[in-house]
Design an enzyme around this catalytic site. Structure first.
Site, PDB file in Angstrom:
ATOM      1  N   ASP A  11       0.859  -1.185   0.000  1.00 60.24           N
ATOM      2  CA  ASP A  11       0.000   0.000   0.000  1.00 60.24           C
ATOM      3  C   ASP A  11       0.902   1.243   0.000  1.00 60.24           C
ATOM      4  O   ASP A  11       1.665   1.456   0.943  1.00 60.24           O
ATOM      5  CB  ASP A  11      -0.860  -0.055   1.266  1.00 60.24           C
ATOM      6  CG  ASP A  11      -1.801   1.123   1.375  1.00 60.24           C
ATOM      7  OD1 ASP A  11      -1.715   2.065   0.559  1.00 60.24           O
ATOM      8  OD2 ASP A  11      -2.633   1.097   2.302  1.00 60.24           O
ATOM      9  N   ILE A  12       0.781   2.051  -1.023  1.00 58.50           N
ATOM     10  CA  ILE A  12       1.683   3.204  -1.178  1.00 58.50           C
ATOM     11  C   ILE A  12       1.479   4.255  -0.076  1.00 58.50           C
ATOM     12  O   ILE A  12       2.380   5.031   0.217  1.00 58.50           O
ATOM     13  CB  ILE A  12       1.528   3.832  -2.591  1.00 58.50           C
ATOM     14  CG1 ILE A  12       2.770   4.621  -2.988  1.00 58.50           C
ATOM     15  CG2 ILE A  12       0.264   4.696  -2.680  1.00 58.50           C
ATOM     16  CD1 ILE A  12       2.833   4.977  -4.454  1.00 58.50           C
ATOM     17  N   VAL A  67      -6.072   4.317  -6.049  1.00 60.72           N
ATOM     18  CA  VAL A  67      -4.984   4.801  -5.209  1.00 60.72           C
ATOM     19  C   VAL A  67      -5.231   6.259  -4.794  1.00 60.72           C
ATOM     20  O   VAL A  67      -4.863   6.678  -3.683  1.00 60.72           O
ATOM     21  CB  VAL A  67      -3.618   4.611  -5.929  1.00 60.72           C
ATOM     22  CG1 VAL A  67      -3.452   5.510  -7.117  1.00 60.72           C
ATOM     23  CG2 VAL A  67      -2.471   4.779  -4.962  1.00 60.72           C
ATOM     24  N   ASP A  68      -5.894   7.020  -5.638  1.00 56.36           N
ATOM     25  CA  ASP A  68      -6.259   8.413  -5.343  1.00 56.36           C
ATOM     26  C   ASP A  68      -7.138   8.471  -4.086  1.00 56.36           C
ATOM     27  O   ASP A  68      -6.872   9.238  -3.147  1.00 56.36           O
ATOM     28  CB  ASP A  68      -7.016   8.966  -6.571  1.00 56.36           C
ATOM     29  CG  ASP A  68      -7.144  10.475  -6.573  1.00 56.36           C
ATOM     30  OD1 ASP A  68      -6.514  11.135  -5.723  1.00 56.36           O
ATOM     31  OD2 ASP A  68      -7.879  11.000  -7.440  1.00 56.36           O
ATOM     32  N   TYR A  90      -8.241   3.348 -15.308  1.00 57.25           N
ATOM     33  CA  TYR A  90      -7.964   3.867 -16.647  1.00 57.25           C
ATOM     34  C   TYR A  90      -7.568   2.791 -17.669  1.00 57.25           C
ATOM     35  O   TYR A  90      -7.334   3.114 -18.845  1.00 57.25           O
ATOM     36  CB  TYR A  90      -6.916   4.979 -16.592  1.00 57.25           C
ATOM     37  CG  TYR A  90      -7.458   6.317 -16.101  1.00 57.25           C
ATOM     38  CD1 TYR A  90      -8.815   6.482 -15.821  1.00 57.25           C
ATOM     39  CD2 TYR A  90      -6.621   7.407 -15.927  1.00 57.25           C
ATOM     40  CE1 TYR A  90      -9.308   7.706 -15.374  1.00 57.25           C
ATOM     41  CE2 TYR A  90      -7.114   8.639 -15.493  1.00 57.25           C
ATOM     42  CZ  TYR A  90      -8.456   8.778 -15.212  1.00 57.25           C
ATOM     43  OH  TYR A  90      -8.940   9.991 -14.776  1.00 57.25           O
ATOM     44  N   ASN A 129      -6.872  12.424 -11.253  1.00 56.97           N
ATOM     45  CA  ASN A 129      -7.587  12.775 -12.494  1.00 56.97           C
ATOM     46  C   ASN A 129      -7.478  14.280 -12.694  1.00 56.97           C
ATOM     47  O   ASN A 129      -6.996  14.997 -11.815  1.00 56.97           O
ATOM     48  CB  ASN A 129      -9.048  12.301 -12.453  1.00 56.97           C
ATOM     49  CG  ASN A 129      -9.806  12.900 -11.289  1.00 56.97           C
ATOM     50  OD1 ASN A 129      -9.911  14.117 -11.165  1.00 56.97           O
ATOM     51  ND2 ASN A 129     -10.309  12.050 -10.395  1.00 56.97           N
TER      52      ASN A 129
HETATM   53  N1  AR6 Z   1      -1.274   1.540  -3.178  1.00 58.54           N
HETATM   54  C1  AR6 Z   1      -0.631   1.289  -4.334  1.00 58.54           C
HETATM   55  N2  AR6 Z   1      -1.271   1.034  -5.479  1.00 58.54           N
HETATM   56  C2  AR6 Z   1      -2.632   1.034  -5.455  1.00 58.54           C
HETATM   57  C3  AR6 Z   1      -3.379   1.295  -4.289  1.00 58.54           C
HETATM   58  C4  AR6 Z   1      -2.637   1.568  -3.110  1.00 58.54           C
HETATM   59  N3  AR6 Z   1      -3.234   1.831  -1.953  1.00 58.54           N
HETATM   60  N4  AR6 Z   1      -4.705   1.213  -4.613  1.00 58.54           N
HETATM   61  C5  AR6 Z   1      -4.780   0.899  -5.926  1.00 58.54           C
HETATM   62  N5  AR6 Z   1      -3.527   0.777  -6.436  1.00 58.54           N
HETATM   63  P1  AR6 Z   1      -6.074   3.417 -10.149  1.00 58.54           P
HETATM   64  P2  AR6 Z   1      -5.726   4.843 -12.703  1.00 58.54           P
HETATM   65  C6  AR6 Z   1      -3.080   0.451  -7.801  1.00 58.54           C
HETATM   66  O1  AR6 Z   1      -7.391   2.881 -10.564  1.00 58.54           O
HETATM   67  O2  AR6 Z   1      -5.887   3.577 -13.458  1.00 58.54           O
HETATM   68  C7  AR6 Z   1      -9.111   7.341  -9.666  1.00 58.54           C
HETATM   69  O3  AR6 Z   1     -10.499   7.388  -9.467  1.00 58.54           O
HETATM   70  C8  AR6 Z   1      -4.015  -0.313  -8.713  1.00 58.54           C
HETATM   71  O4  AR6 Z   1      -3.915  -1.719  -8.472  1.00 58.54           O
HETATM   72  O5  AR6 Z   1      -5.902   3.894  -8.765  1.00 58.54           O
HETATM   73  O6  AR6 Z   1      -4.576   5.754 -13.051  1.00 58.54           O
HETATM   74  C9  AR6 Z   1      -8.535   8.686 -10.081  1.00 58.54           C
HETATM   75  O7  AR6 Z   1      -9.211   9.756  -9.440  1.00 58.54           O
HETATM   76  C10 AR6 Z   1      -3.464   0.036 -10.079  1.00 58.54           C
HETATM   77  O8  AR6 Z   1      -2.389  -0.845 -10.426  1.00 58.54           O
HETATM   78  O9  AR6 Z   1      -5.597   4.643 -11.106  1.00 58.54           O
HETATM   79  C11 AR6 Z   1      -8.793   8.680 -11.554  1.00 58.54           C
HETATM   80  O10 AR6 Z   1     -10.106   9.079 -11.854  1.00 58.54           O
HETATM   81  C12 AR6 Z   1      -2.848   1.437  -9.888  1.00 58.54           C
HETATM   82  O11 AR6 Z   1      -2.880   1.670  -8.481  1.00 58.54           O
HETATM   83  C13 AR6 Z   1      -8.595   7.240 -11.944  1.00 58.54           C
HETATM   84  O12 AR6 Z   1      -8.862   6.483 -10.771  1.00 58.54           O
HETATM   85  C14 AR6 Z   1      -3.614   2.527 -10.592  1.00 58.54           C
HETATM   86  O13 AR6 Z   1      -5.010   2.275 -10.485  1.00 58.54           O
HETATM   87  C15 AR6 Z   1      -7.175   6.955 -12.346  1.00 58.54           C
HETATM   88  O14 AR6 Z   1      -7.080   5.644 -12.833  1.00 58.54           O
END
Ligand code: AR6
Length: 173
Positions: free
Chosen positions: A11-12, A34-35, A126, A25
């Site tokens: 978890d980052i 992750v956001d 995304y 976003n």
């Molecule tokens: N720690 C590390 N990595 C994580 C965590 C965490 N706690 N949670 C998820 N991931 P995503 P995107 C990973 O969907 O595709 C948001 O709503 C996850 O497994 O977080 O860039 C924003 O507001 C994946 O590999 O981001 C945007 O609207 C990676 O993080 C949209 O999602 C990215 O997944 C961005 O989409």
């Protein structure tokens, strides 16, 4: 691979680094993935600064990055970058994802951050294909590090098993 790049799983929001990168976003006002995790764990300070940035420059473009304090996170800063939505690959997705890594690292250096943790940008909501994203992320980092001596360590924090496997394979190849 450059010895300054490490791959981990977890978890980052738990990372004690100078900067964690958020896959945000264009609104900069939070979301899922992750956001959502970063804003939940970091508390309202992060959103407050995001709002200030929005009122100043109207959000953040795809491929670009902005920096805020990290609130209650163990990190010092959050670098918010906006990855491209995967849309078949003919809409500059590869270049835009590369820009995310490059611009995040430039902003880290500009703020004297020596340790930076990245998630796998764009590979969740995304829908960027994970193997291609993994390759581009390493390529962008290596290219950056080749002419930089500020960054001491980059940690790619994978959350899902597939990304962890892909990045680990690239690291040892
Ligand atoms: N720690 C590390 N990595 C994580 C965590 C965490 N706690 N949670 C998820 N991931 P995503 P995107 C990973 O969907 O595709 C948001 O709503 C996850 O497994 O977080 O860039 C924003 O507001 C994946 O590999 O981001 C945007 O609207 C990676 O993080 C949209 O999602 C990215 O997944 C961005 O989409």
């Amino acid at each position: 691979m450059d010895k300054r790049i490490k791959v981990g799983k977890g978890d980052i929001t738990k990372m004690e680094v100078d900067a964690v990168v958020n896959a945000a976003n264009t609104s900069l006002l939070g979301g899922g993935g992750v956001d959502g995790a970063i804003h939940r764990a970091g508390g309202p300070k992060i959103l407050e600064e995001c709002r200030r940035i929005v009122s100043r420059q109207g959000g953040c473009k795809v491929g670009e990055a902005v920096i805020t304090p990290a609130g209650n996170l163990p990190a010092k800063h959050v670098i918010h970058t906006v990855g491209p939505v995967w849309n078949g690959g003919k809409n500059k997705e590869e270049q835009l994802l590369t820009n995310c890594y490059h611009n995040s690292l430039s902003l880290a250096v500009a703020n004297n951050c020596k340790t930076v943790a990245f998630p796998n940008i764009s590979t969740g909501i995304y829908k960027f294909p994970k193997p291609l994203a993994a390759q581009l992320s390493i390529q962008a980092m290596e290219r950056f590090l080749a002419s930089d001596s500020t960054i001491k360590q980059i940690i790619i924090v994978c959350f899902d098993e597939e990304n962890f496997r892909l990045l680990t394979n690239l690291q040892t190849s």
